[in-house]
Motif scaffolding. Sequence first.
Motif, short mmCIF file in Angstrom:
data_model
loop_
_atom_site.label_atom_id
_atom_site.label_comp_id
_atom_site.label_asym_id
_atom_site.label_seq_id
_atom_site.Cartn_x
_atom_site.Cartn_y
_atom_site.Cartn_z
N GLN A 176 0.83 -1.20 0.00
CA GLN A 176 0.00 0.00 0.00
C GLN A 176 0.87 1.25 0.00
O GLN A 176 0.62 2.20 -0.73
N ARG A 275 -15.21 -0.60 5.60
CA ARG A 275 -15.54 -0.45 4.19
C ARG A 275 -14.51 -1.13 3.30
O ARG A 275 -13.32 -0.98 3.49
N GLY A 276 -15.01 -1.87 2.31
CA GLY A 276 -14.11 -2.45 1.32
C GLY A 276 -13.32 -3.64 1.80
O GLY A 276 -12.48 -4.14 1.10
N PRO A 289 -21.89 -7.71 -6.58
CA PRO A 289 -21.39 -8.18 -7.86
C PRO A 289 -22.43 -9.03 -8.58
O PRO A 289 -23.06 -9.88 -7.99
N PRO A 296 -15.88 -14.01 -10.18
CA PRO A 296 -16.17 -15.36 -9.72
C PRO A 296 -17.25 -15.31 -8.66
O PRO A 296 -17.17 -14.52 -7.72
N ASN B 114 -2.14 -3.95 -5.43
CA ASN B 114 -1.99 -2.90 -4.43
C ASN B 114 -2.98 -1.76 -4.59
O ASN B 114 -2.65 -0.59 -4.39
N LEU B 115 -4.22 -2.10 -4.94
CA LEU B 115 -5.26 -1.07 -4.94
C LEU B 115 -5.53 -0.68 -3.49
O LEU B 115 -5.30 -1.46 -2.58
N PHE B 116 -6.06 0.53 -3.29
CA PHE B 116 -6.40 0.95 -1.93
C PHE B 116 -7.75 0.32 -1.58
O PHE B 116 -8.77 0.69 -2.17
N PRO B 117 -7.78 -0.63 -0.65
CA PRO B 117 -8.99 -1.42 -0.44
C PRO B 117 -10.15 -0.62 0.17
O PRO B 117 -11.29 -1.04 0.07
N HIS B 118 -9.84 0.52 0.79
CA HIS B 118 -10.90 1.29 1.45
C HIS B 118 -11.51 2.31 0.50
O HIS B 118 -12.32 3.14 0.92
N MET B 119 -11.11 2.29 -0.76
CA MET B 119 -11.65 3.24 -1.73
C MET B 119 -12.28 2.46 -2.89
O MET B 119 -11.81 1.37 -3.24
N THR B 120 -13.31 3.05 -3.49
CA THR B 120 -13.92 2.41 -4.65
C THR B 120 -12.96 2.52 -5.84
O THR B 120 -11.95 3.23 -5.77
N ARG B 156 -18.12 -0.45 -13.29
CA ARG B 156 -17.65 -0.94 -11.98
C ARG B 156 -17.10 0.19 -11.11
O ARG B 156 -16.39 -0.06 -10.14
N ASP B 158 -18.17 2.15 -8.79
CA ASP B 158 -18.43 2.27 -7.35
C ASP B 158 -18.16 0.98 -6.59
O ASP B 158 -18.57 0.83 -5.45
N TYR B 159 -17.43 0.05 -7.23
CA TYR B 159 -17.10 -1.20 -6.55
C TYR B 159 -15.82 -1.03 -5.75
O TYR B 159 -14.88 -0.36 -6.17
N PHE B 160 -15.80 -1.68 -4.59
CA PHE B 160 -14.56 -1.75 -3.84
C PHE B 160 -13.70 -2.88 -4.43
O PHE B 160 -14.25 -3.84 -4.97
N ALA B 162 -12.32 -5.38 -3.24
CA ALA B 162 -12.65 -6.73 -2.78
C ALA B 162 -13.78 -7.36 -3.58
O ALA B 162 -13.95 -8.57 -3.57
N HIS B 163 -14.58 -6.53 -4.25
CA HIS B 163 -15.70 -7.07 -5.02
C HIS B 163 -15.40 -7.13 -6.51
O HIS B 163 -16.32 -7.27 -7.31
N SER B 165 -12.86 -8.95 -9.58
CA SER B 165 -11.97 -10.09 -9.83
C SER B 165 -10.53 -9.59 -9.96
O SER B 165 -10.30 -8.39 -10.09
N GLN B 168 -9.98 -7.58 -13.06
CA GLN B 168 -10.60 -6.25 -12.97
C GLN B 168 -9.78 -5.34 -12.06
O GLN B 168 -9.57 -4.17 -12.36
#
Lengths: 324, 267
Positions: A176, A275-276, A289, A296, B114-120, B156, B158-160, B162-163, B165, B168
């Motif tokens: 990160q 969140r997330g 999703p 998946p 390494n996307l920021f998981p707390h952001m869409t 996609r 507004d997806y976080f 974690a949601h 693939s 994506q």
Amino acid sequence: MSSESPIQAVRLRHPWRNVFAVVLIAGAALFIVDAAGRPAYDWPAVAQYVFDRRITQAAVNTLQLTVYSMVIAIVLGVILAIMRLSPNPVVTSVAWFYLWVFRGTPVYVQLVFWGLLSIIYQSIDIGIPFMEPFYSFQTNAALNTFTLAIIGLALNEAAYMAEIVRAGLLSVDRGQEEAATALGMGWFQTMRRVIVPQSMRIIIPPTGNEVISMLKTTSLVTAVPYSFDLYTRSRDISAETFNPIPMLIVASLWYLFFTSILMVGQHFLEKRFARGVGDRRPDKKGSAPTGTGAVPLVTGTQPTVVAPSQTTNPSSGPGGEGPR
Amino acid sequence: MNASEATVESGHLSVPPMVRAEGVSKSFGSNEVLKGISLEVKRGEVLCLVGPSGSGKSTFLRCINHLEVVSAGRLSVDGELIGYREANGKLYELRPREAARQRRDIGMVFQRFNLFPHMTAMQNVMEAPLRVKGENKALAEQKARDLLDRVGLGDRQDYFPAHLSGGQQQRVAIARALAMEPKLMLFDEPTSALDPELVGEVLDVMKGLAADGMTMIVVTHEMGFAREVADSLVFMDAGVVVETGDPAEVLTNPQHQRTRAFFSKVL
């Protein structure tokens, strides 16, 4: 969508759960019935004092002590945690020394020390050594026992908060920081926008614990001596009435009330900072999703579990009914 | 020293190469990971770096945007020395702020996204333009929407992470890097963490980028991609460049024993 009919299974039964619950409820009921009639608890006195002016004022004081010292402790704790993780060895050592002193001595002893501050240092001078100070004040006059209690509690707590915050910051994946750095973000931006928000998820639960712990630690401020907090105040009242037990119940009720409110607050904070994260639902409605593209996901009919019908009810299992 | 000054100094109209490495070495303690890497990447060129794991490919890539500090040699991007300032024949370490400014123009895509998981997805793409460049929100939003469309994830936003693939997520990561309008893109094994059926969608986005003329350095094990898209192929082993050349040439007719041994295993 599948041609198979959904599974209709008899739900697994847990007879011992029910047995245990009945035993517990019976025990609790016995205790309550007994306590209600026991003269030592003196319930009329509890009712009389629980909203007594002196008690409600003391409850407010306790809440203020908790909030002020926790706010200072969290701010100081974040600073100390960042200092400990700093590449600068001087800064790291300062933070380490602070933790060594404030975690290594009992908070009660620290509070007594703060109470004696005005004896150790009659006046505090701000200025250049060996010259006329720019500013000087009498310790006794400037710092009352309430302020000293807050300082004492906050500085002690900051040492613990520092470790909690540090654990949170270290829990964030190193990738990160690299990703943020590669985007040209500076150290401070990376901390504020990327690392700290993600560490909050780790930091909040133990911090909630610390707040609740602090609420109760305020009962030690009598060491300063500050005597207008909830516990000291109720003890002082019982010293006049020679009836300590109802006063202990009164104080406990107030502590429980505040703790409950804090737990609700913690729940909502945790939700906000989850969140997330992994397996939680997305915040936004309707954004779950869907089956397009390469997402998946598990499709197909989930097996349905139905409650056992009357006819399939097995002949009373081991101790199906409670004792008695 | 920036690009235009470099051109003036060299006295002719040729522009400096996008990346120039001269004898770049890097050690971690006593472990010498890079042993004098020299190579050039021209503007608009796509260079694929291949080699066995531990050969120093990723380390070299990370040196280019100063995530790792070079131990010896010179590394410059667009005529500008990376990580140091040269004055009076001496090198001075750059301040963190100056190093950050250099990184702005170099996009990087990581193996593990390494996307920021707390952001869409949208917030991930907008973050750096908003915070680093100080773009206004409406513009950043518009650009982020366009970029997500470009990588095929317009629906996609507004997806976080974690949601999404893996494929994506990696495409969002590419959009995030592109949002800073870099002049050079570094890809560190961008498809190695993906399920095989998701590799294609990421490679397609990268092919599109290459077709648009982006200068790219790609560390990869996808030889098909290297053959099809790369302008040159560099084979590294044990911290040195063993062989360089046209991808089709190197892949079909490797000159060195080590190159042959490697390709015989992966092809």
